[in-house]
Design an enzyme around this catalytic site. Structure first.
Site, short mmCIF file in Angstrom:
data_model
loop_
_atom_site.label_atom_id
_atom_site.label_comp_id
_atom_site.label_asym_id
_atom_site.label_seq_id
_atom_site.Cartn_x
_atom_site.Cartn_y
_atom_site.Cartn_z
N GLY A 19 0.82 -1.22 0.00
CA GLY A 19 0.00 0.00 0.00
C GLY A 19 0.85 1.27 0.00
O GLY A 19 2.07 1.22 0.16
N ILE A 21 1.10 4.02 2.12
CA ILE A 21 1.87 4.38 3.31
C ILE A 21 2.84 3.28 3.69
O ILE A 21 4.00 3.51 4.04
CB ILE A 21 0.95 4.56 4.53
CG1 ILE A 21 -0.05 5.65 4.29
CG2 ILE A 21 1.76 4.87 5.78
CD1 ILE A 21 -1.13 5.65 5.32
N SER A 91 -5.48 -2.13 5.91
CA SER A 91 -6.90 -1.87 6.18
C SER A 91 -7.43 -1.12 4.96
O SER A 91 -6.71 -0.27 4.41
CB SER A 91 -7.04 -0.97 7.42
OG SER A 91 -8.33 -1.07 7.96
N SER A 134 -5.99 6.36 12.70
CA SER A 134 -6.22 7.57 11.89
C SER A 134 -6.85 8.64 12.77
O SER A 134 -7.44 8.31 13.81
CB SER A 134 -7.19 7.20 10.76
OG SER A 134 -7.68 8.35 10.12
N LYS A 173 -12.22 2.55 11.16
CA LYS A 173 -10.97 2.84 11.86
C LYS A 173 -11.21 2.93 13.38
O LYS A 173 -10.38 2.48 14.17
CB LYS A 173 -10.35 4.15 11.36
CG LYS A 173 -9.89 4.12 9.92
CD LYS A 173 -8.91 3.00 9.61
CE LYS A 173 -7.51 3.20 10.13
NZ LYS A 173 -6.63 2.06 9.77
N PRO A 196 -2.63 9.25 12.17
CA PRO A 196 -2.25 10.28 11.20
C PRO A 196 -3.47 11.01 10.63
O PRO A 196 -4.56 10.44 10.52
CB PRO A 196 -1.56 9.50 10.08
CG PRO A 196 -1.47 8.08 10.54
CD PRO A 196 -2.46 7.89 11.64
N VAL A 264 -3.21 22.07 9.69
CA VAL A 264 -4.59 21.96 9.23
C VAL A 264 -4.80 22.97 8.10
O VAL A 264 -4.36 24.12 8.19
CB VAL A 264 -5.58 22.23 10.40
CG1 VAL A 264 -7.03 22.27 9.90
CG2 VAL A 264 -5.44 21.15 11.47
P1 NAP Z 1 -3.82 1.86 0.48
O1 NAP Z 1 -2.68 2.21 -0.39
O2 NAP Z 1 -5.14 1.59 -0.16
O3 NAP Z 1 -3.39 0.64 1.41
C1 NAP Z 1 -4.29 -0.22 2.02
C2 NAP Z 1 -3.57 -1.50 2.30
O4 NAP Z 1 -4.44 -2.40 2.99
C3 NAP Z 1 -3.13 -2.20 1.00
O5 NAP Z 1 -1.83 -2.69 1.15
C4 NAP Z 1 -4.12 -3.33 0.87
O6 NAP Z 1 -3.62 -4.49 0.21
C5 NAP Z 1 -4.37 -3.65 2.32
N1 NAP Z 1 -5.61 -4.43 2.46
C6 NAP Z 1 -6.87 -4.04 2.22
N2 NAP Z 1 -7.70 -5.09 2.40
C7 NAP Z 1 -6.93 -6.15 2.74
C8 NAP Z 1 -7.18 -7.52 3.03
N3 NAP Z 1 -8.42 -8.03 3.01
N4 NAP Z 1 -6.13 -8.31 3.36
C9 NAP Z 1 -4.85 -7.83 3.37
N5 NAP Z 1 -4.56 -6.56 3.09
C10 NAP Z 1 -5.59 -5.73 2.77
O7 NAP Z 1 -4.12 3.01 1.54
P2 NAP Z 1 -3.14 3.82 2.51
O8 NAP Z 1 -3.50 5.23 2.34
O9 NAP Z 1 -1.75 3.38 2.34
O10 NAP Z 1 -3.68 3.33 3.93
C11 NAP Z 1 -3.00 2.38 4.72
C12 NAP Z 1 -3.42 2.50 6.15
O11 NAP Z 1 -3.21 3.83 6.64
C13 NAP Z 1 -4.90 2.20 6.41
O12 NAP Z 1 -4.98 1.56 7.66
C14 NAP Z 1 -5.52 3.60 6.51
O13 NAP Z 1 -6.69 3.59 7.25
C15 NAP Z 1 -4.40 4.33 7.21
N6 NAP Z 1 -4.45 5.79 7.05
C16 NAP Z 1 -4.36 6.35 5.80
C17 NAP Z 1 -4.38 7.75 5.70
C18 NAP Z 1 -4.22 8.44 4.36
O14 NAP Z 1 -4.46 9.65 4.28
N7 NAP Z 1 -3.80 7.74 3.30
C19 NAP Z 1 -4.51 8.54 6.84
C20 NAP Z 1 -4.60 7.93 8.09
C21 NAP Z 1 -4.56 6.55 8.19
P3 NAP Z 1 -3.28 -4.51 -1.38
O15 NAP Z 1 -1.92 -3.86 -1.47
O16 NAP Z 1 -3.26 -5.94 -1.73
O17 NAP Z 1 -4.34 -3.73 -2.06
#
Ligand code: NAP
Length: 351
Positions: A19, A21, A91, A134, A173, A196, A264
């Site tokens: 993913g 992050i 997630s 988050s 979350k 974050p 912000v």
């Molecule tokens: P992302 O690129 O969509 O990453 C999500 C990750 O979760 C991917 O690696 C995905 O796997 C994995 N995933 C989803 N369903 C799954 C399953 N059933 N089994 C195993 N893996 C699964 O999004 P991201 O922005 O990097 O977010 C990653 C984390 O950071 C999440 O927990 C999100 O809530 C948190 N977060 C994100 C932000 C933001 O602004 N981006 C802010 C705060 C918190 P695949 O690689 O196979 O698709």
């Protein structure tokens, strides 16, 4: 012979490595010389994991990719064996055009966390779990206020307004983090949670399916050429978020939740920063769409009227002092974050 004793680096299990992050989290631990075991959903999906194989070649540490799925009970048991640290980041992060809230968001987040932490319970070696939560677990809508001075949100606040039907990502979350705290009560490991804000900054891969990357591309490629709604966001750089995961991984004195936010701002502010550098070459929005019009057209993006009412045009305050004081984290200015992200997307031909 070297006149020092090499420090044996610990083994860290990181979930969701392919993913947006998590790829940076993997890179950060590798750069620090850790032995990293990183989970992906499909080892044969080369398009998703090729950048991780590149990191492996360039790093100081050791990287092993393993397959695991949040929805498969026991999937993380074997990967967790022999690890001292677990970083649980996987997630689903989907905020638009959701068809089934439970199936796409809530169940994978909550049951997934349960599966991952059950694996931690079965491992004899695990001592520290870091959960990527988050600010969505701190508060739901922008019109809300926190419990701190002047209505500022802080680590004692919890999102109480989201539900399975309303703001399901925020709910997923919140419930996943609550599940983690509950499971930590009688565990042999201790839990640190990172909360974050909205993460931007250069991606290590060419993937464009994540929510953060999608927002930046949409601002650059003309999707919002007529204007943007005024939505307040708490921004943070992806590299600072990855660094925070490393900073909390080993120190037993660090405890609790940490809000990770640099500044912000709002969507028009992001557009303005982009225009200052790319305004002549890209169709970056100049206008702010009035709230009444956003409410009439929000359905196009799968956004509900009550969400728009409670979020468009409202600003909030959030306290990042705990991360500054206790982690010694320093944040990149949001302008650098935004311009570095745009530069990466443009130079890779992804806009
Ligand atoms: P992302 O690129 O969509 O990453 C999500 C990750 O979760 C991917 O690696 C995905 O796997 C994995 N995933 C989803 N369903 C799954 C399953 N059933 N089994 C195993 N893996 C699964 O999004 P991201 O922005 O990097 O977010 C990653 C984390 O950071 C999440 O927990 C999100 O809530 C948190 N977060 C994100 C932000 C933001 O602004 N981006 C802010 C705060 C918190 P695949 O690689 O196979 O698709």
């Amino acid at each position: 012979m070297p006149n020092f004793i090499p420090v044996e680096k610990q083994t860290v299990l990181i979930t969701g490595a392919a993913g947006y992050i998590c790829s940076w989290i993997v890179k950060t631990f590798l750069d620090e010389g850790f032995s990293v075991r990183a989970t992906v959903r499909d080892l044969k999906d080369f398009a998703k994991i090729s950048h991780l194989n590149e990191l492996k070649k360039k790093s100081n540490g050791h990287l092993k990719l393993v397959e695991a799925d949040l929805m498969h009970e026991g999937s993380f048991d074997e990967p967790a064996k022999g690890c001292e640290i677990l970083v649980h980041t996987a997630s689903p992060f989907i905020v638009q055009n959701i068809k089934d809230n439970q199936k796409q968001l809530v169940i994978p987040a909550v049951e997934g966390t349960k599966n991952v932490l059950s694996a931690a319970n079965k491992s004899d070696s695990l001592r520290r779990v870091v959960l990527t939560s988050s600010v969505a677990a701190i508060h739901g809508d922008n019109c809300e206020s926190g419990s701190g001075q002047n209505g500022m949100f802080n680590e004692s606040d919890w999102n109480t307004s989201s539900s399975g039907d309303y703001n399901p990502y925020q709910y997923s979350k919140t419930m996943a983090e609550k599940m983690a705290w509950k499971m930590a009560e009688n565990a042999n490991w201790d839990l640190v949670v990172l909360n974050p804000g909205f993460i931007l900054g250069p991606s290590l891969s060419t993937r464009i399916d994540g929510a953060s990357v999608d927002m930046m591309r949409s601002l650059l490629n003309g999707k919002y050429r007529l204007g943007v709604p005024d939505i307040c966001l708490a921004f943070v750089d992806i590299r600072d978020v990855a660094r925070a995961h490393f900073l909390v991984a080993e120190d037993r004195n660090i405890a609790g939740r940490f809000i990770l936010v640099s500044e912000v701002g709002n969507t028009p502010m992001v557009a303005e920063i982009l225009r200052s550098e790319y305004g002549k070459t890209h169709p970056i929005p100049k206008n702010v769409i009035p709230k009444w019009l956003v409410k009439m057209t929000g359905f196009i993006f799968g956004l509900k009227r009550d969400y728009l009412e409670r979020n468009v045009g409202h600003s909030f305050k959030i306290d990042n002092r705990k991360s500054l004081e206790e982690l010694g984290l320093t944040y990149r200015p949001v302008r650098d974050t935004i311009l570095d992200h745009a530069e990466q997307l443009i130079s890779m031909g992804l806009v």
